[in-house]
Design a protein around this motif. Structure first.
Motif, PDB file in Angstrom:
ATOM      1  N   ASN A 157       0.174  -0.978   0.299  1.00 21.85           N
ATOM      2  CA  ASN A 157      -0.114  -0.059  -0.302  1.00 21.85           C
ATOM      3  C   ASN A 157       0.579   1.098  -0.078  1.00 21.85           C
ATOM      4  OD1 ASN A 157      -1.978  -1.746  -0.290  1.00 21.85           O
ATOM      5  ND2 ASN A 157      -2.347  -1.304   1.980  1.00 21.85           N
ATOM      6  N   THR A 158       1.875   1.539   0.992  1.00 24.18           N
ATOM      7  CA  THR A 158       3.161   2.863   0.982  1.00 24.18           C
ATOM      8  C   THR A 158       3.240   2.355  -0.539  1.00 24.18           C
ATOM      9  OG1 THR A 158       3.732   1.937   3.412  1.00 24.18           O
ATOM     10  CG2 THR A 158       4.627   3.363   1.704  1.00 24.18           C
ATOM     11  N   LEU A 159       4.317   1.939  -1.414  1.00 16.57           N
ATOM     12  CA  LEU A 159       4.242   1.862  -2.654  1.00 16.57           C
ATOM     13  C   LEU A 159       3.513   2.087  -3.613  1.00 16.57           C
ATOM     14  CD1 LEU A 159       6.748  -1.798  -3.034  1.00 16.57           C
ATOM     15  CD2 LEU A 159       7.623   1.031  -1.933  1.00 16.57           C
ATOM     16  N   LYS A 160       2.186   1.816  -3.616  1.00 15.35           N
ATOM     17  CA  LYS A 160       1.409   1.780  -3.850  1.00 15.35           C
ATOM     18  C   LYS A 160       0.918   3.696  -4.402  1.00 15.35           C
ATOM     19  CE  LYS A 160      -3.375   0.903  -5.746  1.00 15.35           C
ATOM     20  NZ  LYS A 160      -4.491   0.122  -5.171  1.00 15.35           N
ATOM     21  N   ARG A 161       0.793   3.882  -2.156  1.00 19.89           N
ATOM     22  CA  ARG A 161       1.094   5.283  -2.532  1.00 19.89           C
ATOM     23  C   ARG A 161       1.628   6.579  -3.682  1.00 19.89           C
ATOM     24  NH1 ARG A 161      -0.488   3.880   2.633  1.00 19.89           N
ATOM     25  NH2 ARG A 161       1.574   4.870   3.509  1.00 19.89           N
ATOM     26  N   HIS A 162       2.703   5.487  -3.897  1.00 20.21           N
ATOM     27  CA  HIS A 162       4.151   6.895  -4.685  1.00 20.21           C
ATOM     28  C   HIS A 162       4.253   6.687  -6.113  1.00 20.21           C
ATOM     29  CE1 HIS A 162       5.865   8.404  -0.323  1.00 20.21           C
ATOM     30  NE2 HIS A 162       6.118   7.569  -0.507  1.00 20.21           N
ATOM     31  N   GLY A 163       3.144   5.874  -6.120  1.00 24.95           N
ATOM     32  CA  GLY A 163       2.974   5.785  -7.676  1.00 24.95           C
ATOM     33  C   GLY A 163       3.491   4.149  -8.050  1.00 24.95           C
ATOM     34  N   LEU A 164       4.112   3.083  -7.262  1.00 22.58           N
ATOM     35  CA  LEU A 164       4.860   1.465  -7.313  1.00 22.58           C
ATOM     36  C   LEU A 164       3.704   0.229  -7.403  1.00 22.58           C
ATOM     37  CD1 LEU A 164       6.608   0.310  -8.637  1.00 22.58           C
ATOM     38  CD2 LEU A 164       7.280   0.117  -6.518  1.00 22.58           C
ATOM     39  N   GLU A 165       2.982  -0.318  -8.133  1.00 29.58           N
ATOM     40  CA  GLU A 165       1.400  -0.980  -8.403  1.00 29.58           C
ATOM     41  C   GLU A 165       2.347  -2.576  -8.664  1.00 29.58           C
ATOM     42  OE1 GLU A 165      -1.878   0.354 -10.008  1.00 29.58           O
ATOM     43  OE2 GLU A 165      -1.086   2.103  -9.230  1.00 29.58           O
ATOM     44  N   ARG A 166       1.767  -3.646  -7.775  1.00 34.10           N
ATOM     45  CA  ARG A 166       1.922  -4.978  -8.763  1.00 34.10           C
ATOM     46  C   ARG A 166       1.302  -5.309  -9.557  1.00 34.10           C
ATOM     47  NH1 ARG A 166       3.407  -9.313  -3.552  1.00 34.10           N
ATOM     48  NH2 ARG A 166       1.486  -8.841  -3.385  1.00 34.10           N
ATOM     49  N   PHE A 167       1.561  -6.397 -10.337  1.00 33.10           N
ATOM     50  CA  PHE A 167       0.773  -6.791 -10.884  1.00 33.10           C
ATOM     51  C   PHE A 167       1.048  -8.066 -11.370  1.00 33.10           C
ATOM     52  CE2 PHE A 167       3.183  -4.846 -13.967  1.00 33.10           C
ATOM     53  CZ  PHE A 167       3.418  -6.060 -15.425  1.00 33.10           C
ATOM     54  N   ASP A 168       0.349  -9.214 -11.434  1.00 35.95           N
ATOM     55  CA  ASP A 168       0.040 -10.194 -11.712  1.00 35.95           C
ATOM     56  C   ASP A 168      -0.373 -10.880 -12.778  1.00 35.95           C
ATOM     57  OD1 ASP A 168       0.589 -14.182 -10.917  1.00 35.95           O
ATOM     58  OD2 ASP A 168      -0.711 -13.100  -9.258  1.00 35.95           O
ATOM     59  N   PRO A 169      -0.403 -11.209 -13.947  1.00 36.05           N
ATOM     60  CA  PRO A 169      -1.275 -11.576 -14.646  1.00 36.05           C
ATOM     61  C   PRO A 169      -1.930 -12.856 -15.242  1.00 36.05           C
ATOM     62  CG  PRO A 169       1.448 -11.023 -15.103  1.00 36.05           C
ATOM     63  CD  PRO A 169       1.107 -11.205 -14.195  1.00 36.05           C
TER      64      PRO A 169
END
Length: 239
Positions: A173-185
């Protein structure tokens, strides 16, 4: 003696009157004398011709002077016209330079704005690249815990698992607030995209569509719309 003086005076007056009478008669008889005493108003033809020639010469001089003045005025008008045309050309050139300068300045502003925004968006790129390794380690730690061991008999293991899972969630969540998102294809069976995915292996699977990501070996990350790390996946290949 007095009588003699009177006699002399009368003789002098008489002789003077006689001379005047004789002179008047001679003038009346002689044409030359009449011409010599003619009125001054009579002008000779030679004098009239001389005066006409003088006036004609002066008129020609005036015409010549007027012609020179007209030529000079035309020359000055041409010079002024050339100056006006030159100034108009300079105005057009200056306007063109001004518009080009304004366009260049606006382009510079836009480019600088984009560069500043890009620097702001990707300032943590190197830090985020190193940080995702910690996220991977947490995922591996959580995946090694058997699900059947998470019960009341192993409360300590459950507590440890919950703590690791909570830490992983907070970090994501912290990374997401700074524009970093994880994705699982593989979570949604996405089609393979070489811009987002890295094919680790391929295998036939009749129940799945060809080119589908069915397995995720390592999740991917996107930083502000840019791929920070592609996801490593297994791809279906039936043909």
């Amino acid at each position: 003696m007095l009588s003699r003086s009177v006699l002399r005076s009368s003789r002098a007056v008489t002789s003077r009157l006689s001379a005047q009478v004789a002179s008047a008669s001679l003038r009346a008889q002689s044409p030359l004398l009449r011409a010599s005493v003619a009125p001054a108003a009579a002008v000779s033809p030679l004098r009239v011709a001389s005066r006409w020639y003088s006036e004609s010469t002066e008129a020609k001089k005036d015409e010549k002077k007027e012609g020179e003045e007209q030529k000079q005025e035309l020359s000055e008008a041409d010079k002024l016209k050339e100056q006006v045309e030159a100034k108009s050309k300079e105005v057009v050139e200056m306007k063109d330079k001004y518009l080009r300068s304004v366009a260049d300045f606006r382009n510079l502003q836009e480019r600088t704005k984009r560069e500043v925004q890009a620097a702001k968006d990707f300032a943590i790129q190197r830090f985020a690249r190193d940080l995702v390794e910690s996220v991977d380690n947490l995922d591996r730690a959580l995946s090694t815990v058997p699900k059947d061991k998470l019960n009341e008999e192993n409360k300590d293991l459950v507590t440890l698992y919950d703590g690791l899972n909570m830490t992983n969630t907070v970090m994501i969540n912290t990374l997401k607030r700074h524009g970093l998102e994880r994705f699982d294809p593989s979570a949604e069976s996405e089609k393979f995209d070489p811009n987002l995915h890295e094919a680790v292996f391929q295998t036939p699977m009749p129940d799945k569509e060809d080119g589908t990501c069915f397995f995720t070996q390592r999740t991917g990350f996107i930083l502000n719309g840019r791929v920070l790390r592609p996801a490593q996946v297994g791809v279906v290949k039936n043909a």
